[in-house]
Design a protein around this motif. Structure first.
Motif, PDB file in Angstrom:
ATOM      1  N   ARG A 262       0.856  -1.195   0.000  1.00 36.70           N
ATOM      2  CA  ARG A 262       0.000   0.000   0.000  1.00 36.70           C
ATOM      3  C   ARG A 262       0.889   1.240   0.000  1.00 36.70           C
ATOM      4  NH1 ARG A 262      -2.351   3.443   4.041  1.00 36.70           N
ATOM      5  NH2 ARG A 262      -1.270   2.198   5.630  1.00 36.70           N
ATOM      6  N   VAL A 263       0.616   2.163  -0.923  1.00 36.81           N
ATOM      7  CA  VAL A 263       1.421   3.374  -1.042  1.00 36.81           C
ATOM      8  C   VAL A 263       0.511   4.593  -1.178  1.00 36.81           C
ATOM      9  CG1 VAL A 263       3.351   2.177  -2.130  1.00 36.81           C
ATOM     10  CG2 VAL A 263       1.557   3.184  -3.567  1.00 36.81           C
ATOM     11  N   GLY A 264       1.086   5.757  -0.941  1.00 40.94           N
ATOM     12  CA  GLY A 264       0.414   7.017  -1.200  1.00 40.94           C
ATOM     13  C   GLY A 264       0.766   7.524  -2.591  1.00 40.94           C
ATOM     14  N   LEU A 265      -0.150   8.235  -3.203  1.00 39.70           N
ATOM     15  CA  LEU A 265       0.059   8.795  -4.537  1.00 39.70           C
ATOM     16  C   LEU A 265      -0.360  10.257  -4.545  1.00 39.70           C
ATOM     17  CD1 LEU A 265      -1.598   5.937  -6.657  1.00 39.70           C
ATOM     18  CD2 LEU A 265       0.840   6.232  -6.205  1.00 39.70           C
ATOM     19  N   VAL A 266       0.388  11.091  -5.235  1.00 37.31           N
ATOM     20  CA  VAL A 266       0.039  12.501  -5.426  1.00 37.31           C
ATOM     21  C   VAL A 266       0.052  12.782  -6.915  1.00 37.31           C
ATOM     22  CG1 VAL A 266       0.746  14.890  -5.052  1.00 37.31           C
ATOM     23  CG2 VAL A 266       0.931  13.243  -3.186  1.00 37.31           C
ATOM     24  N   SER A 267      -0.984  13.492  -7.392  1.00 34.16           N
ATOM     25  CA  SER A 267      -1.057  13.830  -8.810  1.00 34.16           C
ATOM     26  C   SER A 267      -1.780  15.158  -8.987  1.00 34.16           C
ATOM     27  CB  SER A 267      -1.789  12.743  -9.599  1.00 34.16           C
ATOM     28  OG  SER A 267      -3.158  12.676  -9.223  1.00 34.16           O
ATOM     29  N   SER A 268      -1.674  15.705 -10.175  1.00 33.95           N
ATOM     30  CA  SER A 268      -2.413  16.914 -10.550  1.00 33.95           C
ATOM     31  C   SER A 268      -3.416  16.543 -11.638  1.00 33.95           C
ATOM     32  CB  SER A 268      -1.444  17.994 -11.050  1.00 33.95           C
ATOM     33  OG  SER A 268      -0.514  18.349 -10.046  1.00 33.95           O
ATOM     34  N   GLY A 269      -4.269  17.499 -11.996  1.00 35.49           N
ATOM     35  CA  GLY A 269      -5.231  17.222 -13.055  1.00 35.49           C
ATOM     36  C   GLY A 269      -6.516  16.644 -12.515  1.00 35.49           C
ATOM     37  N   PRO A 270      -7.175  15.756 -13.279  1.00 35.85           N
ATOM     38  CA  PRO A 270      -8.460  15.195 -12.859  1.00 35.85           C
ATOM     39  C   PRO A 270      -8.316  14.348 -11.601  1.00 35.85           C
ATOM     40  CG  PRO A 270      -7.622  14.053 -14.786  1.00 35.85           C
ATOM     41  CD  PRO A 270      -6.745  15.241 -14.587  1.00 35.85           C
ATOM     42  N   PRO A 271      -9.336  14.329 -10.726  1.00 33.79           N
ATOM     43  CA  PRO A 271      -9.274  13.563  -9.478  1.00 33.79           C
ATOM     44  C   PRO A 271      -9.075  12.073  -9.723  1.00 33.79           C
ATOM     45  CG  PRO A 271     -11.107  15.106  -9.443  1.00 33.79           C
ATOM     46  CD  PRO A 271     -10.585  15.101 -10.840  1.00 33.79           C
ATOM     47  N   VAL A 272      -8.369  11.438  -8.811  1.00 37.73           N
ATOM     48  CA  VAL A 272      -8.116  10.000  -8.863  1.00 37.73           C
ATOM     49  C   VAL A 272      -9.075   9.322  -7.886  1.00 37.73           C
ATOM     50  CG1 VAL A 272      -6.401   8.190  -8.546  1.00 37.73           C
ATOM     51  CG2 VAL A 272      -5.708  10.432  -9.412  1.00 37.73           C
ATOM     52  N   ARG A 273      -9.841   8.367  -8.368  1.00 37.19           N
ATOM     53  CA  ARG A 273     -10.849   7.727  -7.532  1.00 37.19           C
ATOM     54  C   ARG A 273     -10.551   6.245  -7.342  1.00 37.19           C
ATOM     55  NH1 ARG A 273     -13.032  12.162  -5.228  1.00 37.19           N
ATOM     56  NH2 ARG A 273     -13.976  13.592  -6.751  1.00 37.19           N
ATOM     57  N   GLN A 274     -11.358   5.611  -6.476  1.00 36.18           N
ATOM     58  CA  GLN A 274     -11.227   4.185  -6.217  1.00 36.18           C
ATOM     59  C   GLN A 274     -11.337   3.386  -7.512  1.00 36.18           C
ATOM     60  OE1 GLN A 274     -14.405   2.495  -3.897  1.00 36.18           O
ATOM     61  NE2 GLN A 274     -13.163   0.792  -3.160  1.00 36.18           N
ATOM     62  N   HIS A 275     -10.563   2.324  -7.620  1.00 38.65           N
ATOM     63  CA  HIS A 275     -10.504   1.395  -8.758  1.00 38.65           C
ATOM     64  C   HIS A 275      -9.764   1.965  -9.967  1.00 38.65           C
ATOM     65  CE1 HIS A 275     -13.025  -1.178  -6.433  1.00 38.65           C
ATOM     66  NE2 HIS A 275     -14.122  -0.454  -6.586  1.00 38.65           N
ATOM     67  N   THR A 276      -9.181   3.172  -9.844  1.00 41.49           N
ATOM     68  CA  THR A 276      -8.362   3.700 -10.928  1.00 41.49           C
ATOM     69  C   THR A 276      -7.124   2.810 -11.110  1.00 41.49           C
ATOM     70  OG1 THR A 276      -9.065   5.984 -10.524  1.00 41.49           O
ATOM     71  CG2 THR A 276      -6.967   5.671 -11.689  1.00 41.49           C
ATOM     72  N   PRO A 277      -6.830   2.356 -12.334  1.00 49.31           N
ATOM     73  CA  PRO A 277      -5.617   1.551 -12.548  1.00 49.31           C
ATOM     74  C   PRO A 277      -4.354   2.383 -12.318  1.00 49.31           C
ATOM     75  CG  PRO A 277      -7.182   1.244 -14.348  1.00 49.31           C
ATOM     76  CD  PRO A 277      -7.672   2.419 -13.544  1.00 49.31           C
ATOM     77  N   ILE A 278      -3.355   1.780 -11.710  1.00 48.54           N
ATOM     78  CA  ILE A 278      -2.042   2.399 -11.531  1.00 48.54           C
ATOM     79  C   ILE A 278      -1.102   1.765 -12.557  1.00 48.54           C
ATOM     80  CG2 ILE A 278      -0.153   2.884  -9.936  1.00 48.54           C
ATOM     81  CD1 ILE A 278      -2.129   2.422  -7.622  1.00 48.54           C
ATOM     82  N   LEU A 279      -0.365   2.622 -13.273  1.00 51.25           N
ATOM     83  CA  LEU A 279       0.458   2.152 -14.380  1.00 51.25           C
ATOM     84  C   LEU A 279       1.934   2.451 -14.150  1.00 51.25           C
ATOM     85  CD1 LEU A 279      -1.730   3.708 -17.253  1.00 51.25           C
ATOM     86  CD2 LEU A 279      -2.023   1.470 -16.174  1.00 51.25           C
ATOM     87  N   SER A 280       2.786   1.612 -14.696  1.00 53.21           N
ATOM     88  CA  SER A 280       4.224   1.891 -14.720  1.00 53.21           C
ATOM     89  C   SER A 280       4.476   2.977 -15.763  1.00 53.21           C
ATOM     90  CB  SER A 280       4.993   0.627 -15.093  1.00 53.21           C
ATOM     91  OG  SER A 280       4.725   0.262 -16.439  1.00 53.21           O
ATOM     92  N   PRO A 281       5.698   3.557 -15.810  1.00 44.94           N
ATOM     93  CA  PRO A 281       6.003   4.577 -16.821  1.00 44.94           C
ATOM     94  C   PRO A 281       5.769   4.100 -18.254  1.00 44.94           C
ATOM     95  CG  PRO A 281       7.655   4.637 -15.107  1.00 44.94           C
ATOM     96  CD  PRO A 281       6.805   3.433 -14.835  1.00 44.94           C
ATOM     97  N   ASP A 282       5.878   2.780 -18.499  1.00 49.36           N
ATOM     98  CA  ASP A 282       5.665   2.285 -19.868  1.00 49.36           C
ATOM     99  C   ASP A 282       4.224   1.867 -20.131  1.00 49.36           C
ATOM    100  OD1 ASP A 282       5.329  -0.131 -18.603  1.00 49.36           O
ATOM    101  OD2 ASP A 282       7.139  -1.063 -19.408  1.00 49.36           O
ATOM    102  N   GLY A 283       3.335   2.111 -19.134  1.00 48.18           N
ATOM    103  CA  GLY A 283       1.918   1.852 -19.338  1.00 48.18           C
ATOM    104  C   GLY A 283       1.411   0.511 -18.873  1.00 48.18           C
TER     105      GLY A 283
END
Length: 344
Positions: A262-283
């Protein structure tokens, strides 16, 4: 007499659809919420306020800067007592119950009884909680440290169990109140200008900024403390005795490390919600978000989720898939906002 008091918060948001509107349970503050302009919603089979007249952001920030009252009477309160109370509690949890001090569940013996309490529960949370509550207590609140509790008369209401804890990351208490007098106590607290009512919306964004898990979202029966970065909850003695639920899986995991974390994530732009896929830099899909929201304090999107262990280091650049587009994000240390628990 009573030696163990446990408050179990079992929240299953995904099961709300099982409860038709007519069957929703009501807390002792239900009518009071409606009188105060609370917007009532369905939550885990209960009718609870998601917010009041103030906006969600305003309520969130008021809690961070002053203090707010949350109705948490939907949480099951139980008393565990009898000579076998420690053994019983340790059969359910990974913590070292026997080593806790008085008012932190200390006990010993060989019989147990479980009593469900029909009482209300309110949480007073925020940096000014202490100065507000002290006016209604005879004892010095400075003696009550984080995760300890006491029986007290609060603003003239006797038989209240006051526990210094909460779900916001701020200094706070949860007060178990005889349900017939909870409206009275809430009204007395609200006479102080520092205090406002807050609902589920603010409660969720506050706990996420504090990096706290919601059962059913961020942890469940398939999650180990190692997966969830909660190894600190496992008592040293319990690791040695290996007599807690799941020990045959969890203890080896502590040394071998988990495949996901389990990790924390910070991003900008559209909100990130539950069940959003997390991707590596290559997708490549490397995990999934379990909770996410815009942070009112940071003015950024914060989230938590599980990723492959190779991508769990703080500062790692990853992506999240929002509306079928890859958005840059960074693996970040939690809590996102500094916690202020009172240690004395």
């Amino acid at each position: 007499m009573l030696s163990v008091i446990a408050v179990f918060s079992v929240c299953f948001p995904s099961l709300c659809f099982l409860f038709p509107q007519a069957a929703l349970k009501k807390t002792p503050l239900f009518d009071f919420h409606r009188q105060q302009g609370g917007k009532m919603v369905e939550f885990s089979g209960w009718s609870l306020p998601v917010q009041y007249k103030d906006s969600h952001i305003s309520s969130h920030m008021h809690t961070r800067e002053h203090c707010s009252i949350f109705d948490v009477s939907h949480m099951l309160q139980t008393k565990v007592h009898g000579r076998d109370r420690v053994k019983f509690m340790e059969s359910l949890v990974v913590a070292d119950i026997a080593e806790l001090k008085d008012n932190q569940f200390k006990a010993a013996g060989f019989d147990v009884d479980l009593e469900f309490l029909d009482e209300a529960l309110i949480a007073l949370q925020g940096p000014s909680m202490s100065q507000v509550l002290q006016k209604g207590l005879k004892d010095d609140l400075r003696k009550l440290t984080f995760m300890t509790s006491t029986l007290a008369t609060v603003f003239g209401v006797p038989n209240c169990r006051v526990t210094r804890c909460g779900y916001t990351g701020e200094d706070g208490v949860e007060i178990s109140v005889p349900k017939g007098r909870v409206v009275e106590l809430t009204e007395k607290l609200l006479t102080n200008g520092e205090v406002k009512l807050a609902g589920l919306g603010a409660r969720d964004s506050l706990r996420l900024e504090a990096g706290l898990c919601l059962y059913g979202n961020d942890i469940d029966e398939t999650t180990t403390p190692v997966d969830a970065s909660l190894v600190w909850t496992i008592g040293k003695r319990r690791r040695q005795t290996k007599d807690f639920p799941g020990a045959n899986i969890i203890v080896p995991q502590i040394k071998a490390k988990a495949d996901r974390k389990r990790v924390g994530l910070v991003s900008s732009g559209p909100p990130v919600r539950q069940h959003t896929p997390i991707l590596s830099p290559d997708g490549t899909v490397i995990g999934e978000v379990t909770s996410g929201c815009p942070s009112p304090c940071l003015k950024k999107n914060v989230a938590m989720g599980y990723v492959d262990a190779a991508f769990a280091k703080n500062g790692t650049n990853i992506q999240v898939e929002v509306r079928k587009k890859a958005v840059p994000a960074i693996v970040s240390k939690m809590p996102f906002v500094q916690t202020n628990y009172y240690s004395g």
